[in-house]
Design a protein around this motif. Sequence first.
Motif, PDB file in Angstrom:
ATOM      1  N   TRP A  25       0.764  -1.063  -0.024  1.00 32.32           N
ATOM      2  CA  TRP A  25       0.074  -0.103  -0.050  1.00 32.32           C
ATOM      3  C   TRP A  25       0.908   1.200  -0.104  1.00 32.32           C
ATOM      4  O   TRP A  25       0.610   2.179  -0.644  1.00 32.32           O
ATOM      5  N   TRP A  29       1.399   3.860  -3.177  1.00 31.15           N
ATOM      6  CA  TRP A  29       0.987   5.112  -3.142  1.00 31.15           C
ATOM      7  C   TRP A  29       2.054   6.083  -3.340  1.00 31.15           C
ATOM      8  O   TRP A  29       2.204   7.138  -4.047  1.00 31.15           O
ATOM      9  N   SER A 168      -3.279   3.532   4.614  1.00 31.41           N
ATOM     10  CA  SER A 168      -1.961   4.070   4.476  1.00 31.41           C
ATOM     11  C   SER A 168      -2.004   4.542   6.265  1.00 31.41           C
ATOM     12  O   SER A 168      -0.720   4.149   6.441  1.00 31.41           O
TER      13      SER A 168
END
Length: 416
Positions: A25, A29, A168
């Motif tokens: 993740w 990102w 996140s």
Amino acid sequence: MDLTSEQKAILDGAQGPYLATCMRWLVEWGDVMGARRLIRVDNTHALLPVPNLMARGASQETIEQYVEGLREACRHRTAPGCYCTVHATFVTLDQIDVKENDPDQVRMQQEIADMAAEAGFIPTFTCAPYLVGNVPLKGEICAWTESSAVVYANSILGARTTRHGNESAIAASLLGVVPEFGVLLDENRKGTLRIEVSAQLGCPTDWGALGYFAGKLAGLGIPVINGARRPSQDEAKQLCAALATSGGVSMCHIAGVTPEAATLDEAFYGDVPQQFIPFTDATLREMYDSLRHRTGDEVDSVILGCPHASIREIAEIASMLNGKRVSEGVRLWVNAARATKAGADAMGYTRVIESAGGTILCDTCPTNMRIAARRIVTSGFKQAHYARGMVGAEVIVARLGPCIQAALAGRWMGDE
């Protein structure tokens, strides 16, 4: 993105599939946002909520799958040296009569709260963690959910955090790293828009009006506010919440207040634009008018504490309600963190508010819980903005005094 050998190993599954997912993740990102590396995070504020009425119409299987994801996160310890708190929820864990509390959801949320505490999270359950002990210092790297708190951390405390979502913030809490981009970098904290304030800002809601105005103009930029006096904590809270509501703002500078912007020149890194946008008394009135949508004057809900109320605000509300009674048919909500309510309990403010017919609602807020209302009066620009779509209510945003008057009279009485 350049990863250390340890980070690569986690991504490859050396610490199990869930932490590998968390690392993925963050890496994906960061790649999208142009980050070159992951850096240590000191402080997180993560969202671990069961859906309650947010998932109205969803199957029990879908809800269970979602909650199992929260359980999986809480089966892992938070990163060593990282201070992790938990954001607000969509239920209240208090034993109060709120029919919108689904008992099964409350049970699951308590389970998650207990697991989170065992994992190292501090279950503050608030949208304003800086009111209950999570107060990062200047330069501290954070990973916070809750857009209003993100703006507050960057702008008032001088800490550094981008705007995070569930995944996140949970990943940062467990791995202790975040991708380095946006306002984590010096060059991306430069002001982009100059606002000169001549309006007389007399209370927190006035500062919310300023934030709502500036956020609309700034979009994803960084507005610089000049000419205003130093705000109180509650005024700064309303400013930051409104900035993040009408725009995608991650931070602002208040010249002479923001730790890294002692002057207008510092806020713009020495490149102060000559053009500016005025915020006048007329503009202030326009902002209030923009969030007053009603077809009548009868009121059934008054919502205070968005973001969550401070002990000072609760004391003021109790003073206004002392010896009085909320009108029949009106639900007066004062939203606050559990730790703040504990102080209010000890100081007698809770007794006064409840004797008047009000409720201090912890862990959440009526809008998050989808508590139905036909016409709401509120002192928060954020609440007024979102309540229209989230509960389909008409709204009137006003200073605290007129809000209390509306609760007592059962109808909108106008401004002071």
